[in-house]
Design a protein around this motif. Structure first.
Motif, PDB file in Angstrom:
ATOM      1  N   MET A 311      36.878   0.005 -10.877  1.00 22.49           N
ATOM      2  CA  MET A 311      35.882  -0.247 -11.921  1.00 22.49           C
ATOM      3  C   MET A 311      35.456   1.114 -12.449  1.00 22.49           C
ATOM      4  O   MET A 311      34.600   1.786 -11.875  1.00 22.49           O
ATOM      5  CB  MET A 311      34.689  -1.019 -11.370  1.00 22.49           C
ATOM      6  N   ASN A 317      30.301   0.361 -19.930  1.00 28.20           N
ATOM      7  CA  ASN A 317      29.420   0.071 -18.797  1.00 28.20           C
ATOM      8  C   ASN A 317      28.128   0.873 -18.890  1.00 28.20           C
ATOM      9  O   ASN A 317      27.033   0.370 -18.576  1.00 28.20           O
ATOM     10  CB  ASN A 317      30.128   0.387 -17.483  1.00 28.20           C
ATOM     11  N   ALA A 346      33.200  -7.540  -9.856  1.00 32.91           N
ATOM     12  CA  ALA A 346      33.039  -6.652 -11.014  1.00 32.91           C
ATOM     13  C   ALA A 346      34.303  -5.835 -11.256  1.00 32.91           C
ATOM     14  O   ALA A 346      34.628  -5.519 -12.412  1.00 32.91           O
ATOM     15  CB  ALA A 346      31.838  -5.730 -10.804  1.00 32.91           C
ATOM     16  N   ASN A 347      35.020  -5.472 -10.190  1.00 29.58           N
ATOM     17  CA  ASN A 347      36.283  -4.741 -10.364  1.00 29.58           C
ATOM     18  C   ASN A 347      37.269  -5.544 -11.195  1.00 29.58           C
ATOM     19  O   ASN A 347      37.912  -5.025 -12.106  1.00 29.58           O
ATOM     20  CB  ASN A 347      36.903  -4.433  -9.004  1.00 29.58           C
ATOM     21  N   ALA A 350      36.051  -5.748 -14.833  1.00 27.67           N
ATOM     22  CA  ALA A 350      36.249  -4.466 -15.510  1.00 27.67           C
ATOM     23  C   ALA A 350      37.719  -4.226 -15.818  1.00 27.67           C
ATOM     24  O   ALA A 350      38.064  -3.594 -16.820  1.00 27.67           O
ATOM     25  CB  ALA A 350      35.686  -3.334 -14.661  1.00 27.67           C
ATOM     26  N   ASP A 358      26.941  -4.192 -12.475  1.00 30.11           N
ATOM     27  CA  ASP A 358      26.881  -4.862 -11.168  1.00 30.11           C
ATOM     28  C   ASP A 358      25.649  -4.362 -10.410  1.00 30.11           C
ATOM     29  O   ASP A 358      24.936  -3.467 -10.859  1.00 30.11           O
ATOM     30  CB  ASP A 358      28.165  -4.544 -10.398  1.00 30.11           C
TER      31      ASP A 358
END
Length: 405
Positions: A311, A317, A346-347, A350, A358
């Motif tokens: 991420m 972000n 979240a990884n 992303a 996150d």
């Protein structure tokens, strides 16, 4: 900011902790499908009566995944815009959280306990507190009359703690219609939220040797356990904390008894890295170690068990973080930016190119252990922050692809 939703959250603060207790006392280790499904039923009950449509994605082995969407989020095709049929508008605000915990069904870590400042229990921050944060932020937006008009999609998945094997395709599909994703994993003890995470790759190492009686073994014995020992030392030598490379041989097994030469041995390996280039380089080094046997007569095979992309703390972000930071400052809630070593859904999000933030759940420490706790004040704070930020995201500064750096 509207005062109605803030009043709702203040008035219903005891209900937040009642729901948290209800969720925490349900044993929901990933392998406990019955327990995870009970968490899902409690979530559905908590959201009942709101302008949300629920879809249940049934699973045989793990708990069922739940998707809730507002009426505004359901209209992903805009005929007036000239989009082709089936083309998605990328307008949705996607909020995700997992219902499973790392603790197996037979764990001794059960129950829920509070003192003046903290709450203790399995999953209290990882991530049942995050589920409560999402639920009450949404309930507050409904109470203030905003929810139906907001393009919100909620995903509650059941298998994150083992790498989301059945929910990764769902995350990736939902990302195609989203302008951003918000993940309510736990916040850091100083108020950190997450703009970046290391990547991860898991491996299984299988070694075959020649079986024999230990009493008759000589220097030419081909022990799979001895070969595994050589491999373990070489793999652990790849650790480089300065560059953020982590290699951990976390589980080993092999042999059938002390008086036998082991024919089979195996290990599970976890690796972490801060860039995809480092991940590729690390994989090549691991493959090279596994390619050549140290003990003649042994053979090694290497397979990937799970993988999460890095991420990257992208400009998208960071822009998303700044929106939350501005709201946090207005609400006088401490918030800092963090690059976190661990991985989450979240990884995966992303990795689709989506803007992701996150660590939006309540604050605490020691998740994945029997010392897990949550700081009580952080739960209502994070509910307020999420509600305020959703309203801000749905206004003039909605994260469209064109407006993101």
């Amino acid at each position: 900011m509207s005062s109605t939703w803030q009043h709702f959250l203040t008035e219903h603060e005891p209900d937040m902790f009642d729901l948290l207790r209800e969720l925490v006392v349900i044993q929901s280790g990933t392998g406990n499908k019955t327990g995870v499904d009970l968490v899902g039923k409690a979530i559905s009950k908590a959201l009942d009566g709101l302008p949300l449509t629920c879809s249940i994605i049934h699973q045989d082995q793990y708990g069922d995944h739940l998707i809730f969407s507002t009426p505004a989020a359901e209209c992903t095709n805009d005929k007036k815009s000239g989009k082709k049929s089936g083309e998605k508008s990328k307008q949705n605000i996607l909020i995700t959280g997992h219902m499973d915990t790392v603790f197996p069904e037979d764990t001794n870590f059960n129950g829920y306990r509070e003192d003046d400042d903290k709450v203790y229990g399995p999953g209290v921050i990882d991530m049942k507190g995050g589920l409560v944060t999402t639920i009450f932020a949404v309930k507050a937006l409904a109470a203030s009359g905003h929810l139906a008009d907001l393009p919100i999609v909620l995903l509650f998945n059941s298998d994150e703690e083992i790498g989301s094997p059945t929910s990764i395709p769902i995350l990736q599909e939902l990302a195609t219609a989203a302008c951003c994703a918000l993940v309510t994993e736990c916040g850091g003890v100083s108020g950190e939220v997450v703009t970046g995470r290391r990547g991860k790759c898991g491996y299984q190492l299988d070694i075959t040797g020649r079986a024999g009686h230990a009493a008759f073994a000589d220097r030419s014995k081909a022990s799979s356990i001895l070969e595994l020992a050589h491999k373990t030392i070489a793999l652990e030598a790849l650790n480089d904390l300065k560059s953020g490379l982590v290699v951990n041989v976390g589980k080993v097994e092999g042999g059938i008894g002390p008086n036998t030469v082991a024919e089979h041995a195996a290990a599970l390996i976890d690796t972490r890295y801060t860039s995809e280039a480092d991940g590729i380089s690390l994989r090549q080094e691991i493959e090279q170690i596994c390619k050549e046997p140290v003990q003649e007569g042994t053979a090694t095979s290497l397979s990937i068990t799970n993988e999460r992309p890095v991420m990257v703390p992208s400009g998208r972000n960071k822009k998303l973080y700044r929106i939350f930071k501005d709201q946090a400052d207005l609400l006088k809630i401490p918030v800092l930016e963090e690059f976190r070593p661990g991985v989450s859904d979240a990884n995966t999000l992303a990795g689709t190119g989506l803007a992701v933030l996150d660590g939006l759940g309540p604050v605490g420490e020691h998740d994945h252990s029997s010392k897990e706790y949550m700081i009580k004040d952080s739960l209502p704070q994070r509910c307020r922050l999420l509600a305020a930020s959703i309203l801000e995201l749905s206004g003039p500064v909605v994260l469209s692809e064109k407006k993101l750096p």
